[in-house]
Scaffold this motif. Structure first.
Motif, PDB file in Angstrom:
ATOM      1  N   ASN A  61      56.135  34.475  46.103  1.00  0.00           N
ATOM      2  CA  ASN A  61      56.563  35.690  45.406  1.00  0.00           C
ATOM      3  C   ASN A  61      55.410  36.451  44.764  1.00  0.00           C
ATOM      4  N   SER A  62      54.199  36.247  45.269  1.00  0.00           N
ATOM      5  CA  SER A  62      53.023  36.880  44.667  1.00  0.00           C
ATOM      6  C   SER A  62      52.149  37.543  45.715  1.00  0.00           C
ATOM      7  N   ASP A  63      51.520  38.645  45.322  1.00  0.00           N
ATOM      8  CA  ASP A  63      50.489  39.265  46.148  1.00  0.00           C
ATOM      9  C   ASP A  63      49.127  38.639  45.862  1.00  0.00           C
ATOM     10  N   MET A  64      48.924  38.260  44.594  1.00  0.00           N
ATOM     11  CA  MET A  64      47.665  37.664  44.161  1.00  0.00           C
ATOM     12  C   MET A  64      47.986  36.424  43.329  1.00  0.00           C
ATOM     13  N   VAL A  65      47.464  35.275  43.760  1.00  0.00           N
ATOM     14  CA  VAL A  65      47.752  34.010  43.089  1.00  0.00           C
ATOM     15  C   VAL A  65      46.492  33.493  42.410  1.00  0.00           C
ATOM     16  N   PHE A  66      46.599  33.204  41.132  1.00  0.00           N
ATOM     17  CA  PHE A  66      45.503  32.626  40.369  1.00  0.00           C
ATOM     18  C   PHE A  66      45.705  31.110  40.285  1.00  0.00           C
ATOM     19  N   ASP A 108      42.936  32.199  56.530  1.00  0.00           N
ATOM     20  CA  ASP A 108      43.570  33.515  56.627  1.00  0.00           C
ATOM     21  C   ASP A 108      43.782  34.187  55.276  1.00  0.00           C
ATOM     22  N   THR A 109      43.482  33.479  54.184  1.00  0.00           N
ATOM     23  CA  THR A 109      43.650  34.072  52.855  1.00  0.00           C
ATOM     24  C   THR A 109      42.377  34.799  52.438  1.00  0.00           C
ATOM     25  N   ILE A 110      42.487  35.616  51.414  1.00  0.00           N
ATOM     26  CA  ILE A 110      41.323  36.296  50.829  1.00  0.00           C
ATOM     27  C   ILE A 110      40.955  35.522  49.567  1.00  0.00           C
ATOM     28  N   LEU A 111      39.967  34.657  49.695  1.00  0.00           N
ATOM     29  CA  LEU A 111      39.608  33.731  48.613  1.00  0.00           C
ATOM     30  C   LEU A 111      38.523  34.317  47.728  1.00  0.00           C
ATOM     31  N   THR A 112      38.740  34.259  46.427  1.00  0.00           N
ATOM     32  CA  THR A 112      37.771  34.718  45.436  1.00  0.00           C
ATOM     33  C   THR A 112      37.687  33.676  44.327  1.00  0.00           C
ATOM     34  N   ALA A 128      32.667  36.755  35.773  1.00  0.00           N
ATOM     35  CA  ALA A 128      31.884  36.635  37.000  1.00  0.00           C
ATOM     36  C   ALA A 128      32.847  36.468  38.171  1.00  0.00           C
ATOM     37  N   VAL A 129      32.658  37.259  39.240  1.00  0.00           N
ATOM     38  CA  VAL A 129      33.557  37.238  40.387  1.00  0.00           C
ATOM     39  C   VAL A 129      32.747  37.109  41.677  1.00  0.00           C
ATOM     40  N   HIS A 130      33.090  36.098  42.488  1.00  0.00           N
ATOM     41  CA  HIS A 130      32.397  35.865  43.764  1.00  0.00           C
ATOM     42  C   HIS A 130      33.409  35.508  44.854  1.00  0.00           C
ATOM     43  N   PRO A 131      33.312  36.191  46.007  1.00  0.00           N
ATOM     44  CA  PRO A 131      32.584  37.444  46.200  1.00  0.00           C
ATOM     45  C   PRO A 131      33.275  38.562  45.420  1.00  0.00           C
ATOM     46  N   PRO A 132      32.583  39.667  45.180  1.00  0.00           N
ATOM     47  CA  PRO A 132      33.176  40.738  44.363  1.00  0.00           C
ATOM     48  C   PRO A 132      34.250  41.512  45.103  1.00  0.00           C
ATOM     49  N   THR A 133      35.345  40.833  45.403  1.00  0.00           N
ATOM     50  CA  THR A 133      36.473  41.457  46.085  1.00  0.00           C
ATOM     51  C   THR A 133      36.990  42.627  45.254  1.00  0.00           C
ATOM     52  N   PRO A 134      37.096  43.826  45.829  1.00  0.00           N
ATOM     53  CA  PRO A 134      37.483  45.007  45.041  1.00  0.00           C
ATOM     54  C   PRO A 134      38.772  44.830  44.248  1.00  0.00           C
ATOM     55  N   GLU A 135      39.796  44.251  44.882  1.00  0.00           N
ATOM     56  CA  GLU A 135      41.088  44.104  44.197  1.00  0.00           C
ATOM     57  C   GLU A 135      40.972  43.181  42.983  1.00  0.00           C
ATOM     58  N   VAL A 136      40.191  42.111  43.126  1.00  0.00           N
ATOM     59  CA  VAL A 136      40.043  41.156  42.022  1.00  0.00           C
ATOM     60  C   VAL A 136      39.141  41.742  40.939  1.00  0.00           C
ATOM     61  N   VAL A 139      41.080  43.972  38.656  1.00  0.00           N
ATOM     62  CA  VAL A 139      41.855  43.240  37.646  1.00  0.00           C
ATOM     63  C   VAL A 139      40.974  42.864  36.465  1.00  0.00           C
ATOM     64  N   PHE A 140      39.833  42.252  36.741  1.00  0.00           N
ATOM     65  CA  PHE A 140      38.998  41.771  35.642  1.00  0.00           C
ATOM     66  C   PHE A 140      38.261  42.898  34.930  1.00  0.00           C
ATOM     67  N   ALA A 141      38.016  44.002  35.632  1.00  0.00           N
ATOM     68  CA  ALA A 141      37.445  45.174  34.955  1.00  0.00           C
ATOM     69  C   ALA A 141      38.429  45.703  33.920  1.00  0.00           C
ATOM     70  N   ALA A 142      39.715  45.627  34.237  1.00  0.00           N
ATOM     71  CA  ALA A 142      40.740  46.064  33.285  1.00  0.00           C
ATOM     72  C   ALA A 142      40.843  45.113  32.096  1.00  0.00           C
ATOM     73  N   LEU A 143      40.354  43.877  32.276  1.00  0.00           N
ATOM     74  CA  LEU A 143      40.383  42.885  31.200  1.00  0.00           C
ATOM     75  C   LEU A 143      39.068  42.843  30.431  1.00  0.00           C
ATOM     76  N   GLY A 144      38.247  43.843  30.617  1.00  0.00           N
ATOM     77  CA  GLY A 144      36.949  43.916  29.942  1.00  0.00           C
ATOM     78  C   GLY A 144      35.917  44.471  30.890  1.00  0.00           C
ATOM     79  N   SER A 145      35.299  43.582  31.675  1.00  0.00           N
ATOM     80  CA  SER A 145      34.345  44.017  32.689  1.00  0.00           C
ATOM     81  C   SER A 145      34.207  42.938  33.750  1.00  0.00           C
ATOM     82  N   CYS A 146      33.815  43.381  34.944  1.00  0.00           N
ATOM     83  CA  CYS A 146      33.634  42.474  36.079  1.00  0.00           C
ATOM     84  C   CYS A 146      32.143  42.376  36.386  1.00  0.00           C
ATOM     85  N   ALA A 147      31.629  41.158  36.463  1.00  0.00           N
ATOM     86  CA  ALA A 147      30.236  40.926  36.857  1.00  0.00           C
ATOM     87  C   ALA A 147      30.228  40.478  38.315  1.00  0.00           C
TER      88      ALA A 147
END
Length: 260
Positions: A61-66, A108-112, A128-136, A139-147
């Motif tokens: 039931n998710s598009d993005m799973v943490f 087949d997943t988009i792993l970050t 810190a985000v690796h690789p810097p997937t735009p969608e992810v 999200v983290f830029a909205a929570l402060g900033s994405c490195a």
């Protein structure tokens, strides 16, 4: 977007609290039933949060799973799940290689991989985000900033650098005890140190083009106590202890042979 969380602890709760307060479109947040207390608290606090009956329901039931489980159980958790093609899987699990994660979630997943800090709850975190997937990163830029982190090696050392929260507060603890020993009231010592180091961090944040060595010299009068204090700290092995602790928890690199 529909967001899912497998593993509900302090960090997952901080992300959810921060996420729902952003301008991002959050259609739903579905969380795993463990930890029951935290899951129930989140569901009571936020109308978009629902508790799944099991982990596969979170995935379905998710598009993005943490993924926010302990490293000791991550393999058993992930290998018991089936992730659909194209799904975003964001691992928050420490000390686990990309290769292992990929083998468990499928090719087949988009792993970050990401290293968020508790400050994301107030949307003040740097992640810190690796690789810097735009969608992810969004999200983290909205929570402060994405490195954006380009390599797994850089992600590893970023993780070690973020582990200095304990030593930081430990240093303030020792300084506070020393001030109290010299007669300062505990509440005054706490306020004094907290505000001083908050302001110093603010100087660094507002000076992205300034090297830390330049800031150290700028804030140290020649021959003054700041300069002498740093020299003494180095002479007594403070810098070597810091780098030594960092090296203890990272993979060896030829550049580590340089002096500290």
């Amino acid at each position: 977007m529909k967001y899912g969380f497998i593993g509900i602890g302090t960090l997952a709760e901080a992300i959810i609290d921060g996420l729902i307060g952003t301008k991002l479109s959050v259609d739903s947040v579905i969380v795993s039933p463990r930890n029951a207390q935290v899951s129930a608290r989140l569901a009571a606090r936020h109308g978009v949060v629902t508790i799944a009956s099991h982990n596969q329901a979170v995935v379905d039931n998710s598009d993005m799973v943490f993924i926010a489980v302990r490293p000791q159980v991550v393999e058993s958790v992930l290998t018991s799940l089936k992730f659909p093609k194209g799904q975003h899987v964001v691992s928050l699990v420490a000390a686990t290689s990309t290769q292992k994660l990929r083998s468990w979630v499928g090719s087949d997943t988009i792993l970050t991989q990401a290293i968020p800090l508790p400050f994301v709850s107030a949307r003040q975190g740097v992640t810190a985000v690796h690789p810097p997937t735009p969608e992810v990163c969004t999200v983290f830029a909205a929570l402060g900033s994405c490195a954006p982190i380009e390599t797994e090696e850089e992600l590893e050392v970023a993780g070690v650098a973020s582990a200095l929260m304990g030593p930081f507060f430990g240093m303030l603890e020792q300084l506070s005890e020393w001030l109290e020993l010299k007669g300062m009231e505990p509440v005054v010592a706490h306020s004094y140190l907290a505000h001083m180091y908050t302001n110093l961090a603010g100087v660094a944040a507002r000076s992205p083009q300034s090297a830390f060595s330049d800031l150290r010299r700028e804030y140290s009068t020649d021959g003054g106590i700041n300069e002498l204090f740093f020299d003494t700290f180095q002479r007594l092995g403070g810098g070597s202890a810091l780098i030594g602790a960092c090296l203890l928890y990272t993979s060896p690199s030829p550049r580590d042979q340089r002096g500290s």
